[in-house]
Design a protein around this motif. Sequence first.
Motif, short mmCIF file in Angstrom:
data_model
loop_
_atom_site.label_atom_id
_atom_site.label_comp_id
_atom_site.label_asym_id
_atom_site.label_seq_id
_atom_site.Cartn_x
_atom_site.Cartn_y
_atom_site.Cartn_z
N VAL A 41 34.42 30.75 46.04
CA VAL A 41 35.22 29.60 46.44
C VAL A 41 35.90 28.96 45.24
O VAL A 41 37.13 28.85 45.17
CB VAL A 41 34.34 28.56 47.18
CG1 VAL A 41 35.17 27.32 47.51
CG2 VAL A 41 33.75 29.16 48.43
N PHE A 42 35.10 28.53 44.26
CA PHE A 42 35.64 27.74 43.15
C PHE A 42 36.50 28.57 42.20
O PHE A 42 37.63 28.19 41.87
CB PHE A 42 34.48 27.08 42.39
CG PHE A 42 34.92 26.36 41.16
CD1 PHE A 42 35.57 25.13 41.26
CD2 PHE A 42 34.68 26.88 39.89
CE1 PHE A 42 35.98 24.45 40.12
CE2 PHE A 42 35.08 26.21 38.76
CZ PHE A 42 35.73 24.99 38.88
N ILE A 43 35.99 29.71 41.75
CA ILE A 43 36.68 30.49 40.74
C ILE A 43 38.02 31.04 41.25
O ILE A 43 39.04 30.93 40.56
CB ILE A 43 35.78 31.63 40.23
CG1 ILE A 43 34.53 31.05 39.58
CG2 ILE A 43 36.52 32.50 39.23
CD1 ILE A 43 34.82 30.15 38.40
N PRO A 44 38.10 31.64 42.46
CA PRO A 44 39.42 32.11 42.92
C PRO A 44 40.44 30.99 43.06
O PRO A 44 41.62 31.18 42.75
CB PRO A 44 39.11 32.76 44.27
CG PRO A 44 37.68 33.14 44.19
CD PRO A 44 37.02 32.07 43.39
N SER A 48 43.84 30.85 40.94
CA SER A 48 45.10 30.86 41.69
C SER A 48 46.00 29.71 41.26
O SER A 48 47.22 29.89 41.08
CB SER A 48 44.82 30.78 43.19
OG SER A 48 44.04 31.88 43.63
N VAL A 49 45.42 28.53 41.08
CA VAL A 49 46.22 27.38 40.62
C VAL A 49 46.76 27.64 39.22
O VAL A 49 47.93 27.37 38.92
CB VAL A 49 45.36 26.10 40.66
CG1 VAL A 49 46.10 24.93 40.01
CG2 VAL A 49 44.99 25.75 42.09
N LEU A 88 50.26 37.19 29.16
CA LEU A 88 49.34 38.33 29.23
C LEU A 88 48.02 37.91 29.87
O LEU A 88 47.45 38.66 30.68
CB LEU A 88 49.10 38.88 27.82
CG LEU A 88 50.27 39.63 27.17
CD1 LEU A 88 49.90 40.05 25.75
CD2 LEU A 88 50.65 40.84 28.00
N LEU A 89 47.52 36.75 29.52
CA LEU A 89 46.28 36.28 30.14
C LEU A 89 46.46 35.99 31.62
O LEU A 89 45.60 36.34 32.44
CB LEU A 89 45.79 35.02 29.41
CG LEU A 89 44.52 34.37 29.98
CD1 LEU A 89 43.33 35.32 29.86
CD2 LEU A 89 44.23 33.06 29.28
N LEU A 90 47.58 35.37 31.97
CA LEU A 90 47.84 35.07 33.38
C LEU A 90 47.93 36.34 34.22
O LEU A 90 47.55 36.33 35.40
CB LEU A 90 49.14 34.27 33.50
CG LEU A 90 49.12 32.84 32.94
CD1 LEU A 90 50.53 32.27 32.92
CD2 LEU A 90 48.19 31.95 33.74
N ALA A 91 48.41 37.43 33.63
CA ALA A 91 48.53 38.68 34.37
C ALA A 91 47.17 39.26 34.75
O ALA A 91 47.07 40.05 35.70
CB ALA A 91 49.31 39.71 33.55
N THR A 92 46.10 38.89 34.05
CA THR A 92 44.76 39.38 34.36
C THR A 92 44.01 38.49 35.35
O THR A 92 42.95 38.88 35.85
CB THR A 92 43.92 39.50 33.08
OG1 THR A 92 43.71 38.20 32.51
CG2 THR A 92 44.61 40.38 32.06
N ARG A 96 40.50 38.83 38.04
CA ARG A 96 39.33 37.96 37.95
C ARG A 96 39.08 37.22 39.25
O ARG A 96 37.94 37.05 39.68
CB ARG A 96 39.52 36.96 36.80
CG ARG A 96 39.53 37.59 35.41
CD ARG A 96 39.78 36.54 34.34
NE ARG A 96 39.67 37.11 33.02
CZ ARG A 96 38.56 37.18 32.31
NH1 ARG A 96 37.43 36.70 32.81
NH2 ARG A 96 38.54 37.71 31.11
N ALA A 97 40.17 36.75 39.88
CA ALA A 97 40.02 36.04 41.15
C ALA A 97 39.52 36.97 42.25
O ALA A 97 38.65 36.59 43.05
CB ALA A 97 41.35 35.40 41.55
#
Length: 363
Positions: A41-44, A48-49, A88-92, A96-97
């Motif tokens: 719940v929290f991490i995705p 996403s935000v 690059l970090l946002l692309a990963t 993770r989500a």
Amino acid sequence: MMNMDVVVGGILDPNNNNTYDFNYSDYMYEEDTETRASKAVFIPVLYSVELVIGFLGNGLLLAVLAQKRRSWSISDTFILNLSVADILLLATLPFRAAQATQQCGWCFWGFLCKICGAVFNINFYCGIFLLVCISLDRYLSIVHATQLYSQKKPRLAHISCLSVWLVSLILTIPHWIFLEATKDECVHSYTDWKLASRLLHHTLGFLLPAVTLIICCSCILLQLKRSAEGLQKQRAIMVILPLVVAFFLCWMPYNITLIVDTIMNSAKKPDIVLSGNPQRSLKKALMVTSGLGCMHACLRPLLYLGLCGNFRKRTLAMLKRTTVESESSLWELGVGEEAPPDQSREEQEAMTSVDHQMPSSQC
């Protein structure tokens, strides 16, 4: 003679309400279920935000830089490299989500596990090292009246950015080697090499740059407090200081948790499954604090919009499809830009006296 049957029966009798259960599988199942439920719940939602805001903000930043490519500055070079590291970090983050919502461990290929872990650390190293380069330039310019970078010779700035990327890649080599996808998640298998890489991360990758940033910013603030510096120099520190503070607020919890995890793992004590297992608590803390660290990738463009008036004007003009006159400093960082010399009090008094004398002479 003592009747042992009575004693054993008192413990194992199914009718006895005070029986003891030494099977921890139920507790582990409940704990794992609770952990996975919170992750799902929290991490995705957090990722996403960060993904949406980060891509919009950094995409807008790159568009503004593309319009300004004819009048490139040293500050633009550092801002571009920071933005590329964030993208690059946002692309990963989708991986993770998606992983946080799965119940089967790392559900992607093994090489993606290594890539996501390496990019996560590359973003951290690039962020802190590039901020060190910017702070050193401002420290030398304000405190010692000299410049590390020059607009006339931008080669040193490009060499510094290239060196930052190279050092970041070298520091992430252990992640390429020891990260592996297990049945639970994408993690390190704890070895002596991992301990060495952790110590390298804590010292060279975090503590040394952090101390350098704190010293540079403190000396700049003291210098500005003791003497009346120019407005351009004051604006530069008013932009750099929030960037440094935001970086520490996002990454400090993760690095503190990582230091605690390193200390506990270096003790090499056997894991004991008890309620309140510190290893399980640290695992949750690392999961949450790493998500907070990724927040920095979407927070930086918002800081530019709030702090840099020239960037805000150019952004609004681009959205309205209007033209705007070229600004001398888009980011107001002052990196590589020669600030006009500050006038002394005697010169100011002389100018004011001339101003007062001019009307009388004309009359």
